[in-house]
Enzyme design. Structure first.
Site, short mmCIF file in Angstrom:
data_model
loop_
_atom_site.label_atom_id
_atom_site.label_comp_id
_atom_site.label_asym_id
_atom_site.label_seq_id
_atom_site.Cartn_x
_atom_site.Cartn_y
_atom_site.Cartn_z
N CYS A 112 0.81 -1.23 0.00
CA CYS A 112 0.00 0.00 0.00
C CYS A 112 0.84 1.27 0.00
O CYS A 112 0.33 2.36 -0.24
CB CYS A 112 -0.95 0.01 1.18
N HIS A 235 -3.48 7.01 2.63
CA HIS A 235 -3.90 5.71 2.10
C HIS A 235 -5.23 5.34 2.77
O HIS A 235 -5.38 5.46 3.98
CB HIS A 235 -2.81 4.67 2.39
N ASN A 265 -10.35 -0.53 0.54
CA ASN A 265 -8.89 -0.40 0.49
C ASN A 265 -8.39 -0.95 -0.85
O ASN A 265 -8.43 -2.15 -1.07
CB ASN A 265 -8.29 -1.17 1.67
O1 UT7 Z 1 -3.51 -1.45 3.70
C1 UT7 Z 1 -3.18 -2.07 4.91
C2 UT7 Z 1 -4.13 -3.18 5.14
N1 UT7 Z 1 -4.64 -3.47 6.43
C3 UT7 Z 1 -5.15 -2.61 7.32
O2 UT7 Z 1 -5.14 -1.43 7.23
C4 UT7 Z 1 -5.83 -3.25 8.50
C5 UT7 Z 1 -5.63 -2.54 9.80
N2 UT7 Z 1 -6.54 -3.08 10.79
C6 UT7 Z 1 -7.85 -2.78 10.80
O3 UT7 Z 1 -8.32 -2.02 9.98
C7 UT7 Z 1 -8.70 -3.36 11.89
O4 UT7 Z 1 -7.87 -4.06 12.82
C8 UT7 Z 1 -9.80 -4.34 11.37
C9 UT7 Z 1 -10.87 -3.53 10.63
C10 UT7 Z 1 -9.20 -5.37 10.45
C11 UT7 Z 1 -10.47 -5.04 12.54
O5 UT7 Z 1 -11.00 -4.08 13.44
P1 UT7 Z 1 -10.73 -4.23 15.01
O6 UT7 Z 1 -11.47 -3.14 15.66
O7 UT7 Z 1 -9.24 -4.29 15.19
O8 UT7 Z 1 -11.44 -5.59 15.32
P2 UT7 Z 1 -10.80 -6.91 15.94
O9 UT7 Z 1 -9.82 -7.53 15.04
O10 UT7 Z 1 -10.37 -6.55 17.33
O11 UT7 Z 1 -12.07 -7.84 15.98
C12 UT7 Z 1 -13.19 -7.54 16.79
C13 UT7 Z 1 -14.25 -8.63 16.60
C14 UT7 Z 1 -13.69 -10.04 16.64
O12 UT7 Z 1 -14.61 -10.82 17.36
P3 UT7 Z 1 -14.26 -11.30 18.84
O13 UT7 Z 1 -13.00 -12.09 18.71
O14 UT7 Z 1 -14.09 -10.03 19.63
O15 UT7 Z 1 -15.47 -12.09 19.21
C15 UT7 Z 1 -13.73 -10.46 15.18
O16 UT7 Z 1 -13.90 -11.85 15.03
O17 UT7 Z 1 -14.88 -8.47 15.32
C16 UT7 Z 1 -14.92 -9.72 14.64
N3 UT7 Z 1 -14.87 -9.52 13.21
C17 UT7 Z 1 -15.97 -9.31 12.45
N4 UT7 Z 1 -17.26 -9.26 12.76
C18 UT7 Z 1 -18.12 -9.02 11.76
C19 UT7 Z 1 -13.77 -9.46 12.41
N5 UT7 Z 1 -14.15 -9.23 11.14
C20 UT7 Z 1 -15.50 -9.14 11.14
C21 UT7 Z 1 -16.45 -8.89 10.13
N6 UT7 Z 1 -17.74 -8.84 10.49
N7 UT7 Z 1 -16.10 -8.68 8.86
#
Ligand code: UT7
Length: 310
Positions: A112, A235, A265
């Protein structure tokens, strides 16, 4: 001799995949995706369209916008992690399809942050007088390396392309400062196995720190203050990451480019796609200071400050 952007174009596939469409494909919700990422929909290229096809469309527009012909291009640099094939490069495919007869051609792999890496590569060739016109493309067909059964990643990404022609611009305009960096020890947090694999929380922490720090650094290097920034083009990975960088720069919301809700993204394509969006909205004028910043798999990062205009 200063290097700047003299032409720009973008391409987005027609097919829209909304959060509601994703709800029917996996255990997720529009509410979760919108609040955690800011994404509402993304574009997905069809089976017949690969990265080089999208790059070609964006490049043609950028070349026409610059008012040059493909034969004038000295070099093509394409930032992508989803080339049609490992080789030949997308840049070589473009060189042929555009008829850029004298152009050297290579791809850059910096995820990215790739578009910023590409622009800085071009800047150095232009400012040393080695080359005059360089086409820099950011293109991704992330849908082909997305695991559509993994809700942690599938909801985040989209396809698209953006391209700029870089060339000499008048004194005081063009790229004023930059910063590029890498931390390979974080490679384990975001990589491609067969599909995109990601530790979202670790990437999030890194991104929040790096986006803010690099943006502040390029302003300092250019001898500018936060008030000098006309528009901030981060980005488009996650609205929460973008917001934290904006706050670090102490900018009002209207000074930050936001296209993530429409396109998700798109990795290396997100910054040039956003520049076009801001231009079309009349939000970029000659002599405006733009700060662009990207981060991604590698881990990599890159930022630059640019004064708009030819
Ligand atoms: O270009 C670079 C590419 N990558 C990035 O920029 C990613 C950077 N990271 C992020 O944007 C965030 O970490 C995410 C959007 C990927 C995730 O958000 P978060 O607030 O960090 O959530 P989390 O990983 O702490 O997950 C929270 C909960 C989890 O459930 P539990 O374990 O708390 O029960 C996940 O399983 O949300 C769940 N979860 C979802 N729920 C519904 C993860 N993905 C999804 C989904 N729909 N798509």
């Amino acid at each position: 001799m200063n290097a700047g952007i003299i032409g720009i174009g973008r391409y987005l596939p027609e097919k829209i995949l909304t959060n509601h469409d994703l709800e029917k494909m996996m255990d997720t919700s529009d509410e979760w995706i919108r609040t955690r990422t800011g994404i509402e929909e993304r574009r997905i290229a069809d089976d017949q369209t690969d990265s080089s096809d999208m790059a070609f469309e964006a490049a043609q527009k950028a070349i026409a916008d610059a008012g040059i012909s493909p034969e004038d291009i000295d070099m093509i640099v394409t930032a992508t992690v989803t080339p049609d094939t490992p080789f030949p490069s997308v840049s070589c495919m473009l060189q042929d399809r555009l008829g850029a007869k004298k152009a050297a051609a290579m791809d850059v792999s910096a995820a990215c942050a790739g578009f910023i890496y590409g622009m800085i590569t071009a800047k150095n060739f232009i400012e040393t007088n080695a080359y005059k016109y360089i086409l820099v493309v950011g293109v991704e067909k992330l849908s082909k390396i997305t695991d559509w059964e993994d809700r942690n990643t599938a909801v985040l990404f989209g396809d698209g392309a953006g391209a700029v022609v870089m060339g000499p611009v008048s004194e005081g305009r063009g790229i004023l400062s930059f910063e590029l960096g890498a931390d390979g020890s974080g490679g384990k947090y975001l990589y491609q196995d067969k599909y995109i694999m990601m530790n979202g929380r670790e990437v999030f922490k890194f991104a929040v720190r790096q986006m803010g720090e690099s943006s502040v650094n390029v302003l300092e290097k250019a001898g500018l203050s936060k008030e000098d920034v006309s528009i901030f083009i981060p980005h488009q990975a996650n609205i929460r990451i973008m917001e934290s960088a904006r706050q670090r720069l102490e900018l009002p919301p209207e000074k930050m480019s936001k296209t993530i809700h429409k396109y998700g993204n798109t990795s290396s394509a997100s910054i040039p796609i956003s520049i076009v969006e801001e231009l079309e909205a009349g939000k970029i004028k000659d002599d405006d200071v733009i700060v662009m910043v990207g981060f991604g798999g590698g881990l990599t990062w890159g930022a630059l400050a640019l004064r708009w205009g030819r």
